[in-house]
Design an enzyme around this catalytic site. Structure first.
Site, PDB file in Angstrom:
ATOM      1  N   GLU A  90      36.808  48.073  41.978  1.00 51.83           N
ATOM      2  CA  GLU A  90      36.248  46.719  41.965  1.00 51.83           C
ATOM      3  C   GLU A  90      37.220  45.829  42.709  1.00 51.83           C
ATOM      4  O   GLU A  90      38.030  45.117  42.127  1.00 51.83           O
ATOM      5  CB  GLU A  90      35.999  46.188  40.552  1.00 51.83           C
ATOM      6  CG  GLU A  90      35.202  44.889  40.610  1.00 51.83           C
ATOM      7  CD  GLU A  90      35.003  44.201  39.279  1.00 51.83           C
ATOM      8  OE1 GLU A  90      35.168  42.957  39.260  1.00 51.83           O
ATOM      9  OE2 GLU A  90      34.700  44.868  38.277  1.00 51.83           O
TER      10      GLU A  90
ATOM     11  N   ASP B  87      40.415  44.449  40.346  1.00 52.08           N
ATOM     12  CA  ASP B  87      39.717  43.167  40.542  1.00 52.08           C
ATOM     13  C   ASP B  87      40.469  42.271  41.519  1.00 52.08           C
ATOM     14  O   ASP B  87      40.413  41.046  41.432  1.00 52.08           O
ATOM     15  CB  ASP B  87      39.479  42.431  39.221  1.00 52.08           C
ATOM     16  CG  ASP B  87      38.225  41.554  39.248  1.00 52.08           C
ATOM     17  OD1 ASP B  87      37.656  41.365  40.343  1.00 52.08           O
ATOM     18  OD2 ASP B  87      37.818  41.068  38.187  1.00 52.08           O
TER      19      ASP B  87
ATOM     20  N   HIS C 170      27.895  43.866  38.987  1.00 53.03           N
ATOM     21  CA  HIS C 170      29.027  42.942  38.902  1.00 53.03           C
ATOM     22  C   HIS C 170      28.551  41.587  38.384  1.00 53.03           C
ATOM     23  O   HIS C 170      27.408  41.199  38.609  1.00 53.03           O
ATOM     24  CB  HIS C 170      29.671  42.800  40.284  1.00 53.03           C
ATOM     25  CG  HIS C 170      30.882  41.932  40.298  1.00 53.03           C
ATOM     26  ND1 HIS C 170      30.811  40.571  40.516  1.00 53.03           N
ATOM     27  CD2 HIS C 170      32.196  42.222  40.117  1.00 53.03           C
ATOM     28  CE1 HIS C 170      32.041  40.059  40.473  1.00 53.03           C
ATOM     29  NE2 HIS C 170      32.891  41.037  40.232  1.00 53.03           N
TER      30      HIS C 170
ATOM     31  N   HIS D  69      37.579  43.227  46.055  1.00 55.48           N
ATOM     32  CA  HIS D  69      36.665  42.365  46.791  1.00 55.48           C
ATOM     33  C   HIS D  69      37.239  41.891  48.126  1.00 55.48           C
ATOM     34  O   HIS D  69      38.451  41.820  48.321  1.00 55.48           O
ATOM     35  CB  HIS D  69      36.298  41.158  45.935  1.00 55.48           C
ATOM     36  CG  HIS D  69      35.787  41.542  44.585  1.00 55.48           C
ATOM     37  ND1 HIS D  69      34.595  42.195  44.410  1.00 55.48           N
ATOM     38  CD2 HIS D  69      36.317  41.384  43.336  1.00 55.48           C
ATOM     39  CE1 HIS D  69      34.396  42.410  43.111  1.00 55.48           C
ATOM     40  NE2 HIS D  69      35.432  41.942  42.450  1.00 55.48           N
TER      41      HIS D  69
END
Length: 329
Positions: free
Chosen positions: A8, A290, A167, A10
């Site tokens: 995860e 994250d 998500h 980004h």
């Protein structure tokens, strides 16, 4: 242990960058922008420093899901996916891609997923919660993916045999009155988890996994609170004289333990991880950070020292993700 796999993680393109502005103090925005737009520099150095071999990258939130205009949503999704494919091609040993999908139009989303998997080499999709469509109440009604209109899309996800990462995003304003006057509860502190957990439970209750048992859904943040509530959800549905009717044939715990995987993204607490392992088993938990909303060093240093067995550390840190996303083939 071989290098960790994190999934995860980004990035942003200029058209979606400002979607992330509200989640950090203004003094941090310059750094967050730089983190989101960077793939090959600081991100890669931090991966090297903390033994992260591979990141599976995904577009920031809510991005495509919050674009009500169908054609623009399709265009931004394709543009983001093409940018990501170019970046992954520079270091295919370090970066893989999740498709961004314009689920305002289920057929267009299925077509884009097909393109991303078969032509761009992506390993799945990451979608930022519900979508908004100008053709449905002008975009003011959230479109959740248990709706019948999405069944053909899910059939294509199953056929392509790739995972789907659900998500979070914030609820729409008209659905967020409980947070009025309490903005600190929005976003990752609470609203993200509540919104995503209800969405996931709707998928389970809809009968989707009876029709498409091969689907694999990934949730972040140690499962968005669902693991701690599974027993109570099923218990109360079975205990009352007239159970609330839902189309699914089985208990929520059955779907969660057979069709769902969970990551540690943005939730670096060993007690929570141990509870998750007891509920779900170590074969369905995967490491994530994250980034750039959390720090890679915080995630990696916590996980590398967490009080779990080395066998589980290897599975969670690497082999589960390698197997699920077919990365070692």
């Amino acid at each position: 242990m071989q290098g960790k796999i994190a999934l995860e993680e980004h990035f942003a393109i200029p058209e979606t960058l400002n979607d992330s502005a509200g989640f950090v103090p203004g003094t941090y925005w310059d750094e967050l922008q730089a983190r989101l737009l960077d793939i090959q520099d600081v991100r890669l150095k931090l991966m090297d420093e903390h033994n992260i071999e591979t990141m599976i990258l995904s577009l920031n939130a809510p991005a495509v899901q919050a674009i009500p205009e169908r054609e623009r949503a399709i265009d931004i999704a394709r543009r983001a996916n093409d940018v990501l494919a170019e970046e992954c091609a520079k270091r295919p040993d370090r970066f893989r891609g999740f498709a961004a999908l314009p689920l305002q139009d289920p057929d267009a989303a299925a077509e884009e997923l097909r393109r991303c998997v078969t032509e761009l080499g992506f390993v799945g999709a990451l979608v930022n919660g519900f979508s908004q469509s100008a053709t449905v109440d002008g975009g003011s009604t959230p479109l959740y993916y248990d709706l019948p209109r999405y069944r053909p899309f899910w059939a294509e996800v199953e056929r392509l045999d790739v995972p789907f990462y659900l998500h979070p995003r914030n609820p729409l304003n008209q659905d967020a009155r409980i947070y009025e006057g309490h903005p600190w509860l929005l976003g990752p502190t609470w609203a993200f988890a509540q919104e995503t957990a209800v969405h996931a439970l709707r998928l389970m209750a809809s009968g989707l996994f009876d029709e498409h048992p091969g689907l694999r859904i990934v949730l972040g943040h140690m499962g968005e609170g669902i693991p701690a509530m599974l027993w109570r959800i099923d218990h109360r549905n079975a205990w009352v004289d007239v159970p609330p009717a839902y189309p699914a044939k089985r208990r929520m715990v059955d779907y969660f333990t057979e069709n769902f995987f969970v990551t540690t993204s943005g939730n670096f607490r060993t007690q929570t991880l141990i509870d998750l392992l007891l509920e779900l088993g170590s074969e369905r938990v995967m490491f994530s950070t994250d980034w750039p909303f959390e720090n890679i060093n915080h995630a990696a240093e916590w996980f590398d020292a967490a009080s779990i067995s080395e066998a589980d550390r290897l599975k969670i840190g690497r082999t589960n993700a390698a197997t699920l996303f077919k990365l070692d083939r």
